[in-house]
Design a protein around this motif. Structure first.
Motif, PDB file in Angstrom:
ATOM      1  N   UNK A 176      49.682  75.323  31.696  1.00 46.54           N
ATOM      2  CA  UNK A 176      51.564  74.987  31.297  1.00 46.54           C
ATOM      3  C   UNK A 176      51.375  74.864  30.249  1.00 46.54           C
ATOM      4  N   UNK A 177      50.472  74.670  29.622  1.00 51.92           N
ATOM      5  CA  UNK A 177      50.381  74.132  28.247  1.00 51.92           C
ATOM      6  C   UNK A 177      51.717  73.283  27.976  1.00 51.92           C
ATOM      7  N   UNK A 178      51.292  71.907  28.336  1.00 52.03           N
ATOM      8  CA  UNK A 178      51.773  71.429  28.608  1.00 52.03           C
ATOM      9  C   UNK A 178      51.566  69.960  26.819  1.00 52.03           C
ATOM     10  N   UNK A 224      48.721  71.038  34.010  1.00 54.65           N
ATOM     11  CA  UNK A 224      49.090  70.343  32.467  1.00 54.65           C
ATOM     12  C   UNK A 224      48.035  71.808  31.552  1.00 54.65           C
ATOM     13  N   UNK A 225      47.319  71.977  32.043  1.00 55.19           N
ATOM     14  CA  UNK A 225      46.455  72.771  30.970  1.00 55.19           C
ATOM     15  C   UNK A 225      47.326  74.312  31.133  1.00 55.19           C
ATOM     16  N   UNK A 285      52.211  80.315  27.244  1.00 53.23           N
ATOM     17  CA  UNK A 285      53.279  78.735  27.680  1.00 53.23           C
ATOM     18  C   UNK A 285      52.425  78.108  26.461  1.00 53.23           C
TER      19      UNK A 285
END
Lengths: 101, 499, 491
Positions: free
Chosen positions: B54-56, B51-52, B99
């Motif tokens: 990937x910039x979620x 998640x980090x 991202x």
């Protein structure tokens, strides 16, 4: 005098990747003007020796050990993607312009 | 538009070039800059993401301690001051390989500032000022589909892989370097080479230009003597040491031709063309980009304390330039010999070969001889030629022990390079060992004597020099695997015994 | 058994632990209540009945296996839709995230699960937590259970309304400029904003990173403290998380409930009791001050001269950070994509996606933030706002040298009618006038019901020094012990 013009708002919208309509531009120009005039009050604080505060926590050097942790599976990674191909995120053609590195 | 370019010597006699270099180095940490995903090269797309990176929505960065330490070590090796307090900043711009649509970087508060690197050009030291060394995160990789050549131009869509996104990148920016005159291209190349060696000696990156773990942008401007510095251009896509030199040279020539024609140099980004050796403009933007930097609120400030920095400084290895000086003395090499070792990129390989047991002369012979020749043929880096220092030392050991002669050793090395195993294995598998079994050799000698009675008689009559012909015959039947000296002794012995 | 939905979390946990009811029974009662009233309240954006019942069953199994359960095991909780919940839709009240099911849980959600609480679903909010009325949700307004024609506050109106409508005994909110406290005040519930860094932001969809603070919402002070204890504490995945134990807020709430404030010195923020607030709000506040005095507290007036700059500074800092935080919503990796017809460029598709996916308030703030961070304006706007932050921190520090905690009304006005302020964004901003200074300073603040004005709830705000969250719970519980809790008319 207005703090911000309709043209400036259009420029901000472009910078922000917002395809605003002409009608919205009229509305936003007026509203942003009111807001910016109000928030400009912070300019009244003039003492030069005031340091800026970016973080309210008095922490420094919050670091992580260089240890691998589990990744997402590609299925999880791509699960929210509007479009994917070859296990990659698909996007429309990118305009041929300079990219910062 | 084609213009005839002026001659280089003539140009640098009239104009003074000022160069500057911005180098990006991908650190070889285990994990990414702000998350625990692995950084290993390659891998199926989007398998090294979380998640980090990937910039979620909702994810947050936490800085990698090893990356911070590596950056401080680079800064120290480049004689920089280490900031007592600094922050990361967000650099905001939209691009799909990023991202978050901002890059976590450093802006007005870099981790390391104001250093220098001494480089040698034509035996002279040139001091290159270092403006800053800072840390940021790399982007993902975009594959352009539908265009003719996989390029962005003409592509109908693009596919993004975020495996590389978030890998720590160190940016090293020089101060402007004036006063190098005609040598500017060589100084630029020497700087990048020296920087690469320094970083490699620190063990913080594999600094391979061809794999993109070291990337270089070159700034160039020209001015007339006594006048202010000219407008600079930034040349990107400079992917080898040779390209660094060529890019500066071609930009000097291009700018000179523009200026000579009464034109103006515009501040712009240009791209180096590997095939033609010149630079071409990128599509210029309607307006200058405003990255809207501001302090990264998701990360707290860095404040490396003096003890930590002192520890890192104490553990720095010897700088490559000084290390090389010491090796030159140890190995007893002339300036010229050392230069050829350097040019071949063989310093470390020779050093390791010596460490594995070979003599300096033997190590140098193999790496600069047979292996350099092969590297040239295949276009590989010497370190990728297919033989390790340990194998070279083992090979030389076999020669020293009399198991291989020089010719056989070269054949064995071929096998090693071809991936057939260690020198000992190749020797055994290909049956290349020097024939030392005297029974078989005696039989071969007797056979040769019997087949050449005339020559045998000559030898018997004291014309010992004629033995050479019989040696050749024996070598032929043993397919070169005999030791010529032994064969000769044996021939003389047999003929005198036969009386 | 009496109505489980009317009980406090403490009572429910006691019954579950004692085997007098089951977590499943408790969960069913609340799901039934949601089914009965939420079409009128619209507190929830997503009700996860199956997930809730499965979690409840697990708690019952663990109890049956003789496991020691935590103090909130089996208690249902409503989670503001700003927190990432693995496999459960997370929209932040925005169209741009419609249908997104995160592949991971926020730290707070993990802690809620580990504590055996039962997540009922996700609650409505102003889009990206930008607003003070829940009217800016892309999925319809939430109605105040006290008067369905009025707003429930915002941005966490869904969480507050769920509590007031007895759809959940506990809820999670997030407070950037008052989004927990202000909805608490206008719905007659308790809302606490912990010290910034006291609760993890990992998995909280960011609005303004340096201000966002997740925190507990409940109908009683003790329940809020119990929830605070469960979700609080250091998280290595949040660099701004404070590596210290959670202040003992539960003990403080219990101490406060004894009704003794002897030795406690409270400061009334004089700037917040002037003409900025409605007379009815001020009247309820004054009565509460008298009550606190009777409990033994010493009360003084304290001036915080720079608080007048808090609102403008906030409306520069929060939009600036949001303009950057919201850049990632581009239709590439997750969420909505609009206009990808095979001809348009990525830039066009991104712009159309963001245009269609964001509501007007979000767009306004993105543009203001983009403006304030631009190189020509940075110093005059963002830079100045950061200086104001320093001054406000100095005001707090000076005040806490004189008093243990500061008090003020939580909001200048009671719940206003739906639609009353949407046409004038700046009028909406004023709802957070009294709550914003705490966010800029980073300290904790709590809103506790203190009375009614024309039949609508009024909240009293208590602000404490950073990492002294326990102090505000003590004062809040003491006030609650005198004024009691407030029950809205039957729905």
């Amino acid at each position: 005098m207005a703090a911000i013009s309709r043209e400036e708002v259009a420029h901000l919208a472009r910078l922000s990747r917002l395809a605003v309509t002409e009608e919205e531009l009229d509305t936003f120009a007026g509203q942003l003007d009111v807001i910016l005039q109000a928030v400009a009050q912070v300019g009244e604080v003039t003492a030069a020796d005031i340091p800026p505060t970016s973080h309210s926590v008095p922490l420094t050097n919050v670091l992580r050990d260089d240890v691998v942790t589990p990744c997402l599976t590609p299925e999880e990674a791509l699960s929210g993607a509007p479009d994917a191909e070859e296990q990659r995120f698909r996007v429309p053609r990118i305009l041929d312009e300079d990219v910062a590195s | 538009m084609t213009t005839t370019l002026p001659a280089y010597d003539e140009v640098v006699a009239r104009y003074e070039p000022v160069i500057g270099l911005e180098t990006h180095v991908e650190l070889g940490t285990n994990t990414k800059m702000f998350c625990g995903c692995p950084t290993d090269f390659g891998g199926e797309p989007n398998t090294r993401v979380c998640p980090v990176c990937l910039g979620l929505p909702g994810s947050l960065p936490v800085a990698n301690k090893a990356a911070i330490e590596a950056t401080i070590r680079i800064g120290l090796a480049l004689n920089c001051s280490i900031a007592e307090w600094c922050r990361f900043a967000r650099k905001n711009y939209f691009y799909p390989d990023m991202p978050k649509n901002f890059q976590i970087s450093q802006y007005d508060e870099p981790l390391c500032v104001d250093g220098y690197l001494d480089v040698e050009v034509n035996g002279e030291l040139v001091r290159i000022g270092i403006e800053r060394v800072h840390l940021e995160e790399d982007t993902g990789k975009t594959l352009h589909v539908g265009g003719a050549t996989g390029r962005i131009h003409g592509a109908t869509e693009s596919l993004v892989d975020y495996n590389r996104a978030g890998i720590p990148l160190v940016e090293i920016v020089t101060k402007p370097v004036p006063g190098t005159g005609a040598l500017a291209p060589e100084v630029a190349k020497a700087y990048v080479a020296e920087l690469r060696d320094v970083i490699r000696s620190l063990g913080v990156s594999d600094v391979r230009m061809e794999e993109g773990s070291l990337r270089c942008d070159v700034n160039t401007s020209l001015n007339l003597p006594g006048e202010e510095w000219g407008t600079r251009t930034e040349t990107k896509n400079v992917n080898s040491l040779r390209s660094v030199e060529r890019a500066v040279r071609s930009e000097i020539l291009r700018q000179a031709s523009v200026l000579d024609a009464g034109g103006r140099i515009f501040q712009e980004t240009r791209h180096f063309q590997e095939d033609t050796g010149d630079t071409r403009p990128g599509r210029s933007k309607e307006t200058a980009t405003d990255y809207r930097y501001f302090p990264e609120p998701d990360l707290v400030p860095l404040a490396p304390d003096a003890v930590w920095v002192a520890e890192l400084k104490a553990a720095l290895p010897e700088l490559p330039r000084l290390h090389r000086r010491r090796l030159q003395e140890q190995w007893g090499l002339s300036e010229l010999d050392m230069q050829s070792v350097l040019n071949a990129g063989a310093v470390e390989l020779i050093e390791q070969t010596i460490a594995a047991g070979a003599t300096p002369a033997a190590a140098r012979k193999w790496w600069l001889g047979e292996l350099s020749r092969r590297a040239n043929e295949t276009g590989a880096e010497l370190s990728d030629v297919g033989a390790t220092p340990e194998q070279v030392a083992e090979l030389q050991g076999l020669v020293d022990a009399g198991k291989l002669n020089d010719k056989l050793a070269r054949t064995v090395l071929e096998g090693v390079v071809a991936g057939e195993g260690s020198p000992t294995e190749v020797m055994a598998n290909r049956n290349l060992e020097v024939v030392s079994d005297t029974g078989a050799l005696t039989a071969a000698v007797d056979e040769a004597i019997a087949a050449n009675p005339g020559i045998a008689d000559k030898i018997r009559s004291g014309k010992v020099a004629a033995a050479g012909a019989l040696v050749g015959a024996v070598m032929k039947t043993t397919r070169g695997q005999a030791d010529a000296k032994t064969v000769r002794e044996l021939i003389l012995e047999r003929l005198s015994a036969q009386g | 058994m009496s109505d489980l939905t009317r009980m406090t979390a403490t009572e429910i946990a006691g019954l579950v632990a004692g085997g007098e009811t089951s977590a499943v029974e408790v969960t069913r009662a609340h799901l039934d209540r949601i089914a009965a009233v939420d079409d009128r309240v619209h507190a929830f954006l997503h009700v996860d009945s199956a997930g809730a019942l499965a979690a409840a069953r697990q708690v019952d199994d663990r109890r049956a296996a003789g496991e020691q359960l935590g103090p909130l095991a089996g208690v249902p909780v409503a989670v503001k839709d700003v927190l990432a919940t693995k496999g459960v839709p997370t929209t932040v009240g925005s169209k741009i995230l419609q249908g997104w099911r995160p592949p991971y849980d926020a730290t707070i959600v993990q802690r809620l699960r580990a504590a055996g609480t039962v997540m009922l679903g996700k609650t409505n909010m102003d889009e990206f937590a930008m607003g003070s009325s829940t009217e800016y949700s892309a999925y319809g307004v939430t109605h105040n259970p006290w008067d369905l024609d009025r707003i429930p506050g915002g941005s966490g109106g869904g969480s507050a309304a769920a509590l007031a409508a007895y759809e959940a005994p506990l809820a999670i909110g997030s407070d950037t400029g008052g989004s927990i406290r202000q909805p608490g005040a206008v719905t007659g519930t308790v809302g606490a904003k912990p010290t910034y860094g006291g609760t993890s932001r990992y998995g909280l969809v960011a609005f303004s990173s340096s201000l966002d603070t997740p925190g507990p919402c409940a109908r009683t002070v003790l329940d809020a403290a119990l929830l605070h204890e469960v979700i609080g504490g250091h998280d290595p995945r949040d660099s701004t998380s404070i590596p210290q134990p959670v202040p003992d807020v539960v003990a403080a709430a219990k101490l406060g409930a004894t009704g003794d404030l002897t030795g406690v010195k409270l400061g009334i923020v004089s700037e917040f009791t002037g003409e900025g607030a409605e007379p009815g709000v001020l009247a309820a506040f004054r009565e509460s001050v008298d009550a606190l005095t009777k409990l033994g507290a010493e009360i003084v007036e304290v001036s915080c001269p720079n608080f007048k700059y808090a609102l403008p500074a906030y409306y520069l800092i929060a939009p600036s950070e949001c303009s950057s935080n919201l850049a990632r919503f581009d239709g590439v990796r997750f969420g909505l994509r609009v206009g990808d017809d095979g001809n348009r460029s990525l830039e066009e598709v991104m712009s159309l996606t963001r245009e269609a996916g964001f509501g007007p308030e979000v767009k306004r703030r993105i543009m203001i933030g983009t403006y304030a961070l631009s190189s020509g304006y940075y110093d005059a706007y963002y830079g100045q706002a950061q200086k104001v932050r320093t001054l406000i921190t100095r005001d707090f520090t000076a005040a806490f040298e004189q008093v243990d905690a500061l008090i003020s009304p939580t909001t200048p006005f009671v719940a206003f009618p739906i639609g009353a302020r949407t046409s004038d964004p700046y009028q909406m901003y004023l709802a957070d006038l009294f709550t914003i200074p705490t966010n800029l300073y980073g300290g904790p603040g709590i809103s506790v019901p203190c009375g009614l004005s024309d039949g609508l709830p009024v909240g009293l705000q208590i602000m404490a020094p950073t990492m002294a969250d326990d102090r505000m719970y003590r004062v809040a519980a003491a006030l609650e012990s005198v004024v009691g809790t407030f029950t809205p008319p039957a729905l």
